[in-house]
Design an enzyme around this catalytic site. Structure first.
Site, mmCIF file in Angstrom:
data_model
loop_
_atom_site.group_PDB
_atom_site.id
_atom_site.type_symbol
_atom_site.label_atom_id
_atom_site.label_comp_id
_atom_site.label_asym_id
_atom_site.label_seq_id
_atom_site.Cartn_x
_atom_site.Cartn_y
_atom_site.Cartn_z
ATOM 1 N N GLU A 34 -1.569 -7.791 -7.766
ATOM 2 C CA GLU A 34 -1.108 -6.405 -7.823
ATOM 3 C C GLU A 34 -0.065 -6.283 -8.926
ATOM 4 O O GLU A 34 0.934 -6.989 -8.915
ATOM 5 C CB GLU A 34 -0.524 -5.987 -6.472
ATOM 6 C CG GLU A 34 0.200 -4.666 -6.466
ATOM 7 C CD GLU A 34 -0.614 -3.477 -7.007
ATOM 8 O OE1 GLU A 34 -1.764 -3.294 -6.580
ATOM 9 O OE2 GLU A 34 -0.079 -2.756 -7.882
ATOM 10 N N GLN A 35 -0.302 -5.353 -9.833
ATOM 11 C CA GLN A 35 0.613 -5.234 -10.981
ATOM 12 C C GLN A 35 1.989 -4.709 -10.585
ATOM 13 O O GLN A 35 2.996 -5.076 -11.171
ATOM 14 C CB GLN A 35 0.002 -4.335 -12.053
ATOM 15 C CG GLN A 35 -0.242 -2.910 -11.593
ATOM 16 C CD GLN A 35 -0.877 -2.032 -12.661
ATOM 17 O OE1 GLN A 35 -1.261 -2.508 -13.715
ATOM 18 N NE2 GLN A 35 -0.994 -0.754 -12.388
ATOM 19 N N ARG A 108 0.502 6.804 4.621
ATOM 20 C CA ARG A 108 -0.073 5.728 3.804
ATOM 21 C C ARG A 108 0.762 4.461 3.852
ATOM 22 O O ARG A 108 0.231 3.353 3.859
ATOM 23 C CB ARG A 108 -0.043 6.163 2.347
ATOM 24 C CG ARG A 108 -1.328 6.482 1.763
ATOM 25 C CD ARG A 108 -1.044 7.221 0.474
ATOM 26 N NE ARG A 108 -2.081 8.178 0.291
ATOM 27 C CZ ARG A 108 -3.237 7.898 -0.278
ATOM 28 N NH1 ARG A 108 -3.477 6.702 -0.766
ATOM 29 N NH2 ARG A 108 -4.172 8.788 -0.371
ATOM 30 N N TYR A 220 -0.834 18.013 8.513
ATOM 31 C CA TYR A 220 -1.042 17.335 9.798
ATOM 32 C C TYR A 220 0.121 16.380 10.043
ATOM 33 O O TYR A 220 0.765 15.917 9.095
ATOM 34 C CB TYR A 220 -2.377 16.578 9.814
ATOM 35 C CG TYR A 220 -2.656 15.739 8.594
ATOM 36 C CD1 TYR A 220 -2.117 14.470 8.446
ATOM 37 C CD2 TYR A 220 -3.469 16.217 7.567
ATOM 38 C CE1 TYR A 220 -2.381 13.704 7.313
ATOM 39 C CE2 TYR A 220 -3.732 15.470 6.426
ATOM 40 C CZ TYR A 220 -3.180 14.209 6.314
ATOM 41 O OH TYR A 220 -3.434 13.455 5.196
ATOM 42 N N ASP A 299 -11.775 3.434 -5.653
ATOM 43 C CA ASP A 299 -11.684 4.449 -6.707
ATOM 44 C C ASP A 299 -12.130 3.919 -8.065
ATOM 45 O O ASP A 299 -12.550 4.706 -8.924
ATOM 46 C CB ASP A 299 -10.235 4.959 -6.833
ATOM 47 C CG ASP A 299 -9.929 6.088 -5.851
ATOM 48 O OD1 ASP A 299 -10.780 6.355 -4.976
ATOM 49 O OD2 ASP A 299 -8.855 6.694 -5.967
HETATM 50 C C1 LIG Z 1 -4.237 14.498 -2.681
HETATM 51 C C2 LIG Z 1 -5.045 13.352 -2.167
HETATM 52 C C3 LIG Z 1 -5.288 13.244 -0.796
HETATM 53 C C4 LIG Z 1 -6.106 12.206 -0.310
HETATM 54 N N1 LIG Z 1 -6.349 12.146 1.030
HETATM 55 C C5 LIG Z 1 -7.171 11.194 1.502
HETATM 56 C C6 LIG Z 1 -7.481 11.133 2.899
HETATM 57 O O1 LIG Z 1 -6.968 11.921 3.703
HETATM 58 N N2 LIG Z 1 -8.352 10.170 3.324
HETATM 59 C C7 LIG Z 1 -8.928 9.287 2.471
HETATM 60 O O2 LIG Z 1 -9.717 8.442 2.916
HETATM 61 N N3 LIG Z 1 -8.643 9.307 1.144
HETATM 62 C C8 LIG Z 1 -7.789 10.227 0.636
HETATM 63 N N4 LIG Z 1 -7.490 10.262 -0.696
HETATM 64 C C9 LIG Z 1 -8.113 9.265 -1.605
HETATM 65 C C10 LIG Z 1 -7.417 7.909 -1.557
HETATM 66 O O3 LIG Z 1 -6.035 8.066 -1.761
HETATM 67 C C11 LIG Z 1 -7.960 6.967 -2.624
HETATM 68 O O4 LIG Z 1 -9.341 7.096 -2.709
HETATM 69 C C12 LIG Z 1 -7.623 5.509 -2.279
HETATM 70 O O5 LIG Z 1 -6.224 5.336 -2.229
HETATM 71 C C13 LIG Z 1 -8.241 4.567 -3.320
HETATM 72 O O6 LIG Z 1 -7.850 3.246 -3.016
HETATM 73 P P1 LIG Z 1 -8.116 2.072 -4.048
HETATM 74 O O7 LIG Z 1 -7.613 0.839 -3.386
HETATM 75 O O8 LIG Z 1 -9.514 2.098 -4.535
HETATM 76 O O9 LIG Z 1 -7.228 2.418 -5.333
HETATM 77 P P2 LIG Z 1 -5.659 2.572 -5.500
HETATM 78 O O10 LIG Z 1 -5.019 3.008 -4.234
HETATM 79 O O11 LIG Z 1 -5.457 3.417 -6.708
HETATM 80 O O12 LIG Z 1 -5.144 1.084 -5.791
HETATM 81 C C14 LIG Z 1 -5.336 0.453 -7.026
HETATM 82 C C15 LIG Z 1 -4.261 -0.624 -7.168
HETATM 83 O O13 LIG Z 1 -4.568 -1.425 -8.300
HETATM 84 C C16 LIG Z 1 -3.383 -1.740 -8.984
HETATM 85 N N5 LIG Z 1 -3.790 -2.116 -10.355
HETATM 86 C C17 LIG Z 1 -4.292 -1.308 -11.321
HETATM 87 N N6 LIG Z 1 -4.599 -2.023 -12.415
HETATM 88 C C18 LIG Z 1 -4.286 -3.321 -12.143
HETATM 89 C C19 LIG Z 1 -4.379 -4.540 -12.879
HETATM 90 N N7 LIG Z 1 -4.872 -4.572 -14.130
HETATM 91 N N8 LIG Z 1 -3.946 -5.681 -12.306
HETATM 92 C C20 LIG Z 1 -3.445 -5.672 -11.032
HETATM 93 N N9 LIG Z 1 -3.310 -4.544 -10.298
HETATM 94 C C21 LIG Z 1 -3.752 -3.390 -10.827
HETATM 95 C C22 LIG Z 1 -2.550 -0.467 -8.862
HETATM 96 O O14 LIG Z 1 -1.170 -0.711 -9.072
HETATM 97 C C23 LIG Z 1 -2.866 -0.055 -7.430
HETATM 98 O O15 LIG Z 1 -1.968 -0.631 -6.509
HETATM 99 C C24 LIG Z 1 -6.666 11.261 -1.204
HETATM 100 C C25 LIG Z 1 -6.381 11.339 -2.571
HETATM 101 C C26 LIG Z 1 -5.573 12.374 -3.053
HETATM 102 C C27 LIG Z 1 -5.293 12.457 -4.524
#
Ligand SMILES: Cc1cc2nc3c(=O)[nH]c(=O)nc-3n(C[C@H](O)[C@H](O)[C@H](O)COP(=O)(O)OP(=O)(O)OC[C@H]3O[C@@H](n4cnc5c(N)ncnc54)[C@H](O)[C@@H]3O)c2cc1C
Length: 397
Positions: A34-35, A108, A220, A299
């Site tokens: 994790e960066q 979160r 909520y 994502d």
């Molecule tokens: C307004 C809003 C409301 C939302 N509400 C909901 C909800 O109610 N329910 C739901 O299911 N989803 C919800 N979401 C979506 C959800 O927040 C995301 O889809 C989810 O957090 C994605 O998780 P992830 O682990 O794929 O990515 P992220 O949470 O973006 O994590 C990526 C991680 O990778 C790290 N990283 C990046 N590049 C590197 C690298 N080169 N080396 C090491 N580390 C790196 C980053 O620092 C980060 O910690 C919402 C989103 C928004 C914008």
């Protein structure tokens, strides 16, 4: 444990952390980088539906999470101007019974903390905080990731590399040559309120969704009811990536004008002094998520607009599916990764499409909004929920 069982993961967001735990439970050694240091404290709420809570429970997180969650009893869909309830979708015991797992709202930070503790306690997971994956190279027996922690560079070898590095994924850019994500013309404004400072009705364990012209509002309770998560989505400009760009209360209040929004909704917005803005981006669904021993998750693979509250849910589903594929075909990790992508592609693309469509429907105005409200009311809460059977009834654990 043999290095030949090592999986490398970039990104300890909800997707990367869940994948690390699911993979380690299947007997893999995981190096999770994790960066950010400390990992970003994301001050916002999450709705997690049965498809996702089922996975977290199966991974043994229930006792760690239950003290912090709220079990909402319904989604109440309301008209912005009149405040009238258009439809009420039953959740609570009803949804838990129907799909065999609960619907939760939570902070979160509570989910992140539970996952980080679980990952740290697992003997087969090495969590490298403050370590950025700079690059990777594929070779005959897997992949090498090049890491940077402050000024120190190092590398790790594994049989597979999972990019769980979020919307702005560098890995995605490297393997697909795609340009940046697309801004979708809207901005989410987010605030967290002390539950003691809001009207009684807003403390109820209910997800309220207010639909207005060119704007909607969702709120909520989270943190076992001690806080209220508020999200207002309006048109806006592209901006910096991240959670923490502050927004001014007077600017968001202007978007919720007295003539279009009931006083109750405006009061709630007025209560929040500190707002964070989050411009909304996504990317088109892709046919290929990986190459050789490399794949993507969450994502990074399929960024999802928040109009269906499923981005984190999909990342959690990805995580457990990936672990299963790698464990059933551990002799050929490359084939296992393609199997995983094949199992996830259609469903995540459907979620992306549905979310975009919901976004258009939520923000309608004039006669089209009246037609929407009429149809929602006629369909009623039970039917509206049944339309999501395909989503909530997902089972791979
Ligand atoms: C307004 C809003 C409301 C939302 N509400 C909901 C909800 O109610 N329910 C739901 O299911 N989803 C919800 N979401 C979506 C959800 O927040 C995301 O889809 C989810 O957090 C994605 O998780 P992830 O682990 O794929 O990515 P992220 O949470 O973006 O994590 C990526 C991680 O990778 C790290 N990283 C990046 N590049 C590197 C690298 N080169 N080396 C090491 N580390 C790196 C980053 O620092 C980060 O910690 C919402 C989103 C928004 C914008």
């Amino acid at each position: 444990m043999a290095a030949s069982r090592t999986i490398l993961i970039a990104g300890a967001g909800i997707g990367g952390l869940t994948a690390a735990k699911a993979l380690a439970d299947k007997g893999f050694r995981v190096v999770l980088c994790e960066q950010a240091d400390p990992p970003q404290e994301a001050g916002a709420g999450l709705q997690l539906s049965p498809n996702a809570t089922r996975v977290l429970i199966a991974l043994g997180l229930a006792s760690r999470l239950e003290p912090h969650v709220v079990v909402p009893q319904a989604v109440s869909i309301r008209q912005a101007a009149s405040g009238r309830e258009i439809a009420r979708i039953p959740l609570g015991d009803d949804i838990a019974f129907r799909y065999g797992a609960p619907y939760w709202t939570m902070h979160r930070a509570d989910l992140q903390a539970a996952l980080i503790d679980t990952v740290k306690a697992h003997p087969d997971i090495i969590l490298k905080i403050g370590t950025r994956v700079e690059d990777f190279a594929m070779h005959a027996h897997g992949v090498t990731a090049y890491l940077k922690q402050a000024v120190h560079v190092s590398n790790e070898r594994g049989i597979a590399f999972v990019a769980a590095d979020g919307l702005w994924s560098r890995t995605r850019a490297q393997i697909t040559q795609e340009t940046a994500p697309r801004f979708r013309g809207r901005v989410a404004w987010r605030a967290m309120l002390d539950a003691n400072h809001v009207r009684d009705e807003f403390r109820e364990p209910v997800v309220r969704l207010w639909l207005g012209k060119d704007a909607h509002l969702v709120h909520y309770p989270v943190s076992a009811g001690r806080q209220i998560n508020v999200v207002a989505i309006v048109g806006g400009k592209a901006g910096s990536a991240g959670w923490n760009t502050p927004g001014r209360r007077e600017d968001i209040l202007k978007r919720f004008a007295r003539r279009d929004w009931t006083i109750a909704a405006r009061d709630l917005i007025n209560e929040a002094e500190q707002w964070q803005t989050w411009p909304l981006y996504d990317r088109p669904a892709r046919r290929h998520w990986g190459q050789g021993p490399i794949t993507m998750l969450g994502d990074a693979a399929h960024p999802t607009l928040p109009f269906i509250a499923q981005g984190a849910g999909m990342a959690i589903e990805d995580a457990v599916t990936l672990a299963q594929c790698l464990s059933v075909d551990d002799a050929d990790p490359v084939r296992a990764l393609r199997l995983y992508e094949g199992l996830r592609r259609k469903r995540t693309a459907r979620i992306q499409r549905t979310s975009r469509m919901n976004g258009r429907i939520y923000h309608l105005g004039g006669p089209l909004a009246a037609l929407r409200d009429f149809l929602l009311a006629r369909m009623g809460g039970e039917k509206l929920r049944e339309r999501y059977d395909w989503l909530y009834d997902w089972r791979r654990v």
